[in-house]
Design a protein around this motif. Structure first.
Motif, PDB file in Angstrom:
ATOM      1  N   ALA A  77      -2.928   1.313   3.201  1.00  0.00           N
ATOM      2  CA  ALA A  77      -1.845   1.161   2.216  1.00  0.00           C
ATOM      3  C   ALA A  77      -2.193   0.069   1.209  1.00  0.00           C
ATOM      4  CB  ALA A  77      -0.535   0.837   2.917  1.00  0.00           C
ATOM      5  N   ILE A  78      -1.940   0.362  -0.059  1.00  0.00           N
ATOM      6  CA  ILE A  78      -2.132  -0.621  -1.126  1.00  0.00           C
ATOM      7  C   ILE A  78      -0.761  -1.059  -1.618  1.00  0.00           C
ATOM      8  CG2 ILE A  78      -4.348   0.384  -1.774  1.00  0.00           C
ATOM      9  CD1 ILE A  78      -2.946   1.730  -4.134  1.00  0.00           C
ATOM     10  N   PRO A  79      -0.687  -2.170  -2.371  1.00  0.00           N
ATOM     11  CA  PRO A  79       0.613  -2.694  -2.780  1.00  0.00           C
ATOM     12  C   PRO A  79       1.517  -1.693  -3.486  1.00  0.00           C
ATOM     13  CG  PRO A  79      -1.056  -4.351  -3.148  1.00  0.00           C
ATOM     14  CD  PRO A  79      -1.785  -3.108  -2.709  1.00  0.00           C
ATOM     15  N   ASP A  80       0.982  -0.790  -4.286  1.00  0.00           N
ATOM     16  CA  ASP A  80       1.835   0.140  -5.027  1.00  0.00           C
ATOM     17  C   ASP A  80       2.327   1.325  -4.200  1.00  0.00           C
ATOM     18  OD1 ASP A  80       2.080  -1.185  -7.374  1.00  0.00           O
ATOM     19  OD2 ASP A  80       0.479  -0.122  -8.420  1.00  0.00           O
ATOM     20  N   ASP A  81       1.879   1.455  -2.956  1.00  0.00           N
ATOM     21  CA  ASP A  81       2.327   2.557  -2.111  1.00  0.00           C
ATOM     22  C   ASP A  81       3.757   2.341  -1.623  1.00  0.00           C
ATOM     23  OD1 ASP A  81      -0.102   3.807  -2.336  1.00  0.00           O
ATOM     24  OD2 ASP A  81      -0.843   3.212  -0.362  1.00  0.00           O
ATOM     25  N   ALA A 133       2.013  -2.756   1.322  1.00  0.00           N
ATOM     26  CA  ALA A 133       2.833  -1.987   0.378  1.00  0.00           C
ATOM     27  C   ALA A 133       4.078  -2.790   0.001  1.00  0.00           C
ATOM     28  CB  ALA A 133       3.238  -0.652   0.992  1.00  0.00           C
ATOM     29  N   LYS A 134       4.457  -2.732  -1.267  1.00  0.00           N
ATOM     30  CA  LYS A 134       5.628  -3.475  -1.741  1.00  0.00           C
ATOM     31  C   LYS A 134       6.932  -2.819  -1.308  1.00  0.00           C
ATOM     32  CE  LYS A 134       3.241  -5.128  -5.898  1.00  0.00           C
ATOM     33  NZ  LYS A 134       3.199  -5.048  -7.379  1.00  0.00           N
ATOM     34  N   ARG A 135       6.846  -1.584  -0.845  1.00  0.00           N
ATOM     35  CA  ARG A 135       8.044  -0.850  -0.426  1.00  0.00           C
ATOM     36  C   ARG A 135       7.790  -0.258   0.959  1.00  0.00           C
ATOM     37  NH1 ARG A 135       6.894  -0.468  -5.642  1.00  0.00           N
ATOM     38  NH2 ARG A 135       5.228   0.978  -5.149  1.00  0.00           N
ATOM     39  N   LEU A 136       8.540  -0.726   1.961  1.00  0.00           N
ATOM     40  CA  LEU A 136       8.355  -0.235   3.320  1.00  0.00           C
ATOM     41  C   LEU A 136       9.717   0.020   3.943  1.00  0.00           C
ATOM     42  CD1 LEU A 136       5.836  -1.406   5.990  1.00  0.00           C
ATOM     43  CD2 LEU A 136       8.243  -1.145   6.606  1.00  0.00           C
ATOM     44  N   LEU A 137       9.867   1.196   4.517  1.00  0.00           N
ATOM     45  CA  LEU A 137      11.134   1.597   5.138  1.00  0.00           C
ATOM     46  C   LEU A 137      10.879   2.034   6.568  1.00  0.00           C
ATOM     47  CD1 LEU A 137      14.149   2.243   4.964  1.00  0.00           C
ATOM     48  CD2 LEU A 137      13.554   4.432   3.908  1.00  0.00           C
ATOM     49  N   ALA A 176      12.478  -7.853   8.130  1.00  0.00           N
ATOM     50  CA  ALA A 176      12.166  -9.113   7.451  1.00  0.00           C
ATOM     51  C   ALA A 176      11.048  -8.936   6.433  1.00  0.00           C
ATOM     52  CB  ALA A 176      11.775 -10.171   8.474  1.00  0.00           C
ATOM     53  N   GLY A 177      11.179  -9.602   5.303  1.00  0.00           N
ATOM     54  CA  GLY A 177      10.134  -9.589   4.292  1.00  0.00           C
ATOM     55  C   GLY A 177      10.581  -8.934   3.003  1.00  0.00           C
ATOM     56  N   SER A 178       9.913  -9.286   1.930  1.00  0.00           N
ATOM     57  CA  SER A 178      10.239  -8.735   0.618  1.00  0.00           C
ATOM     58  C   SER A 178       9.910  -7.257   0.548  1.00  0.00           C
ATOM     59  CB  SER A 178       9.451  -9.495  -0.458  1.00  0.00           C
ATOM     60  OG  SER A 178       9.706  -8.956  -1.724  1.00  0.00           O
ATOM     61  N   GLY A 179      10.849  -6.469   0.009  1.00  0.00           N
ATOM     62  CA  GLY A 179      10.628  -5.040  -0.145  1.00  0.00           C
ATOM     63  C   GLY A 179      10.707  -4.257   1.141  1.00  0.00           C
ATOM     64  N   ARG A 180      11.236  -4.867   2.202  1.00  0.00           N
ATOM     65  CA  ARG A 180      11.337  -4.204   3.511  1.00  0.00           C
ATOM     66  C   ARG A 180      12.775  -3.810   3.793  1.00  0.00           C
ATOM     67  NH1 ARG A 180       6.131  -4.736   2.552  1.00  0.00           N
ATOM     68  NH2 ARG A 180       4.826  -4.983   4.381  1.00  0.00           N
TER      69      ARG A 180
END
Length: 363
Positions: A77-81, A133-137, A176-180
């Motif tokens: 995974a890269i940041p934009d994923d 990744a900046k977006r994780l769900l 926890a964490g940004s974008g999580r």
């Protein structure tokens, strides 16, 4: 740049029904994983690249394999994923009263050595933190119940038993964490329903409908995280009245990011045509976006909620402004948030503060 941009999705989906040493779960758990995988990778729905959707089922969902799958996801995974991790199976509550935590129970877990054969919430949180990744769900569908055949606790037939489920503390760690963000099938003191003979659990039935376009009520061409939970939170209680309430956790989430494309909707994300006159945006969603922009610290910002007639003590605390507005408006729609606040009073107060705001004028 579009804050909801969605260049590529990746997913790790884990499901265990037939445990080696622990009480089993219905086949619906395996269907849940297979159906979510098919929906995510379908060009007609979420349009993930099939190679980016990995499943681990039953015998393949060992402790070592799950941790390896998470490590491989972190490596790719890269940041934009955008990344989704889905688990359907047993969770176990461990620790002493008042200091309880949870563990993810893999197919080879042993209740006689539960600390060393399961994945603790701390260990899982560390593995998730490695994903850049900046977006994780994260989706957790656990604590299953629905008939005499499904045990309400974890047993191995040898007098070893643990309470099934996940604690609030564990959910907070995983979000926890940004974008999580995390979505769980039910509250810590509830059970995740599986109707006898049903193909999927109730939570996953609704999740699938949301991913297939029902959560894209504004026909934006994207399935967005807040919209998806809004849909799930409204629909699950309709199927299990008063007994199951999905929960949402986000530690630092400001943007209503895209979980997936919404190819099953009426509008392609690449279509430049305007929306039909009959397909108007949901005013609640529009107001949420405006308020999150104008009052970025949430309902407490500039005493907005109080000035609109609301009671701040009726709201739950959220560390991010957008998450706080999302939860506050959902509470308001359900009749909470204070006796003297409503959609109109919120809108009126915002217009008083920003009289020339073009979107406010259209509501």
């Amino acid at each position: 740049m579009n804050p909801t941009r969605y260049p590529q999705g990746r997913a790790l989906l884990i499901g265990v029904a037939n445990y080696q040493q622990i009480s089993s779960l219905p086949a619906a758990i395996l269907n849940d994983v297979n159906d979510v995988a098919a929906t995510l990778s379908s060009p007609n729905y979420c349009a993930y690249a099939p190679a980016n959707v990995v499943t681990l089922l039953d015998a393949n969902a060992t402790r070592a394999a799950v941790l390896k799958g998470l490590d491989e996801l972190a490596a790719r995974a890269i940041p934009d994923d955008t990344v989704c991790v889905f688990f359907s199976g047993h969770g176990a509550i461990v620790g002493s009263p008042g200091n309880e935590d949870s563990v993810l129970v893999t197919v080879d877990s042993d209740l006689t050595d539960i600390e060393n054969t399961t994945i603790s919430s701390d260990e899982l949180a560390v593995a998730l933190a490695k994903i850049k990744a900046k977006r994780l769900l994260v989706f957790i569908d656990a604590c299953h119940a629905g008939g005499a055949a499904i045990s309400k606790s974890l047993t191995d037939g040898k007098d070893h038993e643990f309470k099934s489920g996940y604690t609030r503390n564990a959910f907070a760690k995983l979000a926890a964490g940004s974008g999580r963000a995390l979505m769980a099938s039910c509250r810590a003191d509830e059970e995740s329903a599986v109707f006898i003979g049903a193909r999927n659990s109730v939570f996953t039935t609704v999740l699938l409908a949301g991913l297939r376009g029902a959560a894209d009520k504004n026909v934006s061409g994207f399935i967005k995280v807040f919209d998806l939970f809004n849909y799930i939170a409204e629909e699950v209680p309709k199927l299990v009245p008063d007994d199951q309430h999905p929960i949402f956790k986000a530690d630092d989430l400001e943007v209503n990011f895209a979980v997936a494309l919404s190819q099953g909707g009426k509008k392609s994300p690449y279509c430049s045509e305007a929306k039909p006159a009959t397909q108007q945006e949901d005013p609640w969603s529009v107001l949420e976006g405006i308020l999150a922009e104008l009052y970025p610290f949430g309902p407490r910002d500039q005493e907005m909620w109080s000035r609109a007639g609301g009671d701040l003590s009726r709201l739950q605390f959220h560390s991010s402004g957008h998450a706080a507005w999302h939860a506050a408006l959902r509470t308001l729609k359900q009749g909470g948030g204070g006796r003297n606040i409503n959609f109109s009073s919120l809108l009126r107060t915002a217009k008083e503060d920003f009289s020339n705001h073009p979107q406010l004028a259209t509501l």
